[in-house]
Enzyme design. Structure first.
Site, PDB file in Angstrom:
ATOM      1  CB  THR A   1       5.965   4.158  -0.584  1.00  0.00           C
ATOM      2  OG1 THR A   1       6.677   5.264  -1.147  1.00  0.00           O
ATOM      3  CG2 THR A   1       4.484   4.416  -0.815  1.00  0.00           C
ATOM      4  CG  HIS A   2       7.565  -0.218   2.604  1.00  0.00           C
ATOM      5  ND1 HIS A   2       8.891  -0.550   2.567  1.00  0.00           N
ATOM      6  CD2 HIS A   2       7.116  -0.424   1.351  1.00  0.00           C
ATOM      7  CE1 HIS A   2       9.226  -0.944   1.350  1.00  0.00           C
ATOM      8  NE2 HIS A   2       8.166  -0.878   0.591  1.00  0.00           N
ATOM      9  CG  ASN A   3       3.381   5.527   4.579  1.00  0.00           C
ATOM     10  OD1 ASN A   3       3.729   5.336   3.426  1.00  0.00           O
ATOM     11  ND2 ASN A   3       3.684   6.616   5.237  1.00  0.00           N
TER      12      ASN A   3
END
Lengths: 260, 592
Positions: B518-520
């Site tokens: 979830t490290h966009n």
């Protein structure tokens, strides 16, 4: 209803693999019989039947599946995760009931599924792109499957034939009323895995059978004193969410549900 | 018609990590701040309590804490030749929703970036030259951040103190410390709290990498190793290793989050007002287009409001920050055909994956005794910690044994060749569940002129506004990088005693159907040049100086590490500059 035999009911409705009844009669009937045997619900005692019927945890009623659909689902999950000499399988764990409840509820209706069009097939990287909700997807696919197998219903096939048929669905290339068969199979398998491993409060994983099988302790909240005892074998029985009194609805209005 | 509300000094669009932290700094400085959160208000008590919080189906599988994608989804395609379609179910990444945002369901893996990360282009050119960089991919758009590690160090320190990060320093003021990560950027002092207890899988990994000559260290964690009182006077508890962290909220006050470390103080401040269930539609600009006048939002009952504000802080999840800027016309949208424009440019992700190590049946791994950041790991292949001259790629990954729980719907590994279902599958699950270790590769994502974010021409949200469109695939550079490290990681898996070791590493095409990270990152990146960045070194929008876009959207490219602590440090850095400079003299803090 207690004196109506299962066979009578099936004859009356013309259904094979009908809704699981609160008592078992004929061990040769369908895979759903195994569930009854396992739970040792006695036939045709009026008291026993009533006890079963009054306890939805023990003998759930199908809310979504019709009799034909239930017949396929029960027989299919029994092949996907079979009972073996040591551990119960998906049927005994109540997986059909889990799937039924999910499809009858918010998940079946498309909870957390973006549902605006336009609709078009995507690439594999783009994921699920069909307009069907899970409930619509199961209903549509199962109708085509049961029509296709009307001569020899799935429940009457031998285990090897059942496996072959499931593999043909899994391999894809078959159109089930607009649902590619591999998409239906993937939904069926994912739901089966969920029903086998999720907390028993959802209707599957009865007696926490899957957790006991793998050694997962369930909803325990702390391993602080154990985490650095490397490699120990945890012997305690698993715990369900249902075993925490804080989560219960208290019948007595004087006891607040939010205690302490 | 929108009802016009009483003006305030500042408004934040989102109340997660950056929104609560910015509001805390501003209210302490005397400003009146309104926080607009699209999700519900929620608190450790009563919302995160057992037994309901330990429900894998609800939170891990059904994504109970994530952005309501039936209202606002994201569309996706691998490249510009395809038609983007909605990601109809979250899988690859999981933006949070509700008070505290994604910083509630995060794992607490709490790294700093390295010195070279902030001057990445300069560093690579100095060490390897332009010819080498071009050879890694002519499409790569690597760039510097406009801020240096030295400038951020005190803000890293302050943020770590705030959330109580646990760890062992590897480098204090240039002195290498035994037991820590020797590749760590120099710290001014030790971590606020000691490392967590080492897990069994961590100990097995440590032994193996020690023998291979690598440099193991305990993963920095914001799951606390002991009771801790933070500088705001808030008390956090020790983590009890319940094994329900990632995708869950902490019931024990043991994970650094807005709920535990910021909000109890912020919500008592009379200068602050939280408005939950409020969806911001756009930032409003005046007739010049150079000044924001506030925001327009819709509350939970569907009523539309205009909230005038002197300063607007865009503090949502990175993808939503970019979308808000695009919907509001703040900054010029990026055009991949010309390479011009900045909003949507340099969208990056994270390269992840790693081997599964199947151990002997005598090894009881007990993966369920775990926290969100239980790893023992190495940085020998991180960032630019190894010589890339002859490798043909830039970037790197950390490698660690990081198992954040043993929740069985998600985790029931079987060796390659096992049937996908049936009796043999079931027996394999029973055999391997407690005797299998996951090893994680986690690292850089290089920016490419081909990867970007813009507004979708077709699909709309619940309010009729365009969804964000993501065009992304991993550059070949990242595949080469991750596959190189996959080889090293397989060796580690064998050294751990793995009977069977699968091979990890990133592959093309990128798919939205499998969870990765979830490290966009990026899309409204920071920098020194308004032609290649949407915000300046203080995360201030070049074109509209009273709009600040804070968070992971500011990263010009993604680093080796999980990004949350760097987001915290960047937020404090920007807020310090705002307090010292901007409030005294509002306007652009850097001249273009």
């Amino acid at each position: 209803m207690a004196d109506i035999s299962r066979r009578t009911l099936i004859k009356a409705t013309g259904a094979v693999g009908a809704t699981v009844l609160p008592f078992a009669v004929d061990a040769n009937e369908t895979p759903s019989q195994a569930l009854n045997e396992h739970n040792q619900v006695r036939t045709p005692s009026i008291a026993g039947a009533n006890a079963g019927a009054g306890d939805p945890q023990r003998q759930p009623t199908y809310l979504f599946f019709n009799a034909e659909e239930a017949g396929f689902i029960e027989a299919a999950v029994a092949r996907l995760i079979p009972k073996d000499e040591q551990w119960d399988g998906a049927i005994e764990a109540g997986v059909p009931s889990y799937i039924d409840k999910q499809l009858a509820g918010a998940w079946g209706a498309g909870e957390r599924l973006y549902r605006s069009g336009p609709w078009q097939p995507g690439t594999p990287s783009q994921g699920y792109q069909l307009p069907f909700t899970p409930a619509e997807l199961f209903r549509t696919a199962l109708r085509v499957i049961n029509q296709e197998l009307s001569a020899t219903p799935f429940v009457q096939m031998s285990p090897d034939q059942q496996d072959s048929y499931l593999k043909s669905l899994e391999a894809g290339g078959k159109d089930l009323g607009g649902v590619p068969s591999q998409v239906f199979f993937a939904h069926l398998w994912q739901s089966t895995v969920e029903g086998f491993f999720s907390d028993p409060v959802y209707g599957g994983n009865r007696n926490m059978v899957s957790w006991r099988m793998i050694g997962f302790p369930g909803a325990y909240a702390s391993y602080y004193s154990l985490v650095d005892r490397h490699g120990i074998k945890l012997e305690r029985a698993p715990m369900s969410l249902a075993e925490d009194a804080h989560g219960h609805i208290h019948v007595d209005a004087a006891i607040p549900a939010t205690s302490p | 018609m929108a009802q016009r509300l009483k003006p305030v000094d500042a408004v934040t669009i989102g109340v997660g990590l950056t929104g609560s932290l910015a509001a805390h700094e501003l209210t302490q400085a005397g400003l009146k701040v309104v926080g607009l959160e699209r999700g519900a208000a929620r608190f450790t008590v009563p919302d995160f309590q057992s037994p309901a919080i330990h429900d894998e189906l609800r939170f891990s599988i059904r994504k109970g804490m994530m952005q309501d994608n039936t209202k606002v989804a994201v569309t996706f395609r691998n490249n510009s030749d395809e038609t983007a379609l909605p990601i109809r179910r979250w899988e690859s990444f999981l933006p949070g929703q509700g008070l505290g945002g994604s910083f509630v369901h995060w794992n607490g893996q709490s790294f700093r970036a390295q010195v070279a990360d902030f001057v990445y282009r300069t560093h690579l050119l100095q060490r390897y030259g332009k010819k080498f960089l071009d050879s890694c991919g002519p499409e790569l758009t690597v760039q510097d951040w406009g801020v240096t590690y030295d400038e951020l160090e005190s803000h890293y320190d302050r943020f770590e103190q705030l959330i109580g990060v646990c760890g062992k320093a590897g480098n204090i003021k240039g002195r290498i410390e035994p037991g820590g990560n020797p590749f760590e950027a120099p710290r001014s002092r030790e971590y606020p709290n000691p490392p967590m207890k080492e897990t069994y899988f961590g100990a097995i990994f440590r032994k193996a990498v020690d023998n291979l000559g690598y440099h193991p260290y305990p993963q920095p964690s914001s799951n606390l190793s002991r009771p801790y009182t933070n500088p705001l006077g808030l008390k956090l508890n020790a983590c009890v290793f319940c094994g329900f962290c990632e995708r869950y909220a902490c019931e024990h006050y043991a994970k650094g989050s807005p709920q535990t470390a910021i909000l109890p103080v912020l919500l008592k401040n009379p200068n602050y007002e939280l408005r939950a269930n409020c969806e911001v539609l756009r930032i409003n600009l005046d007739s010049t287009g150079k000044k924001a006048t506030g925001v327009t939002y819709v509350d939970g009952a569907g009523r539309e409001f205009e909230q005038p504000a002197e300063i607007v802080f865009v503090t949502a999840f990175p993808l939503n920050n970019v979308r808000t800027l695009l919907l509001s016309g703040v900054g010029k949208p990026y055009d991949p055909r010309t390479g011009e424009g900045v909003v949507g440019r340099n969208y990056t992700y994270q390269t992840t994956g790693g081997p599964t190590v199947f151990m002997d049946e005598s090894i009881n791994v007990n993966p369920f005794m775990s926290s969100g950041a239980p790893g023992t790991m190495i940085d020998d292949f991180g960032g630019d910690n190894f010589d890339h001259s002859n490798l043909g790629f830039i970037g790197g990954q950390y490698v660690g044994s990081i198992m954040t729980g043993g929740r069985p719907i998600e985790f029931h590994p079987t060796p390659p060749g096992t049937p996908a279902w049936g009796l043999e599958w079931k027996r394999a699950v029973a055999r391997h569940y407690n005797h299998t270790i996951s090893v994680q590769q986690h690292g850089t994502s290089a920016p490419s002129r081909l990867n970007y974010l813009d507004l979708d021409p077709t699909y709309k949200d619940a309010w009729g506004q365009p969804l964000l469109r993501m065009t992304f695939d991993f550059p070949e550079n990242d595949i080469r990088m991750s596959q190189y490290i996959a080889d090293k990681t397989v060796e580690i898996g064998r050294a751990m005693g793995g009977k069977i070791v699968t091979r990890g590493g990133t592959k093309r095409p990128y798919t939205t159907t499998v969870y990765q990270s979830t490290h966009n990152c990026g899309g409204a990146v920071m920098g020194d040049d308004p032609k290649t960045s949407a915000v300046n070194r203080y995360q201030q929008c070049w074109d509209v100086p009273n709009v600040f876009s804070l968070g992971g959207s500011s990263f010009p490219q993604n680093i080796t590490y999980n990004y949350s602590v760097t987001i915290g440090a960047l937020t404090l850095w920007s807020l310090e500059a705002i307090k010292k400079q901007y409030l005294k003299s509002p306007g652009a803090m850097v001249q273009a």
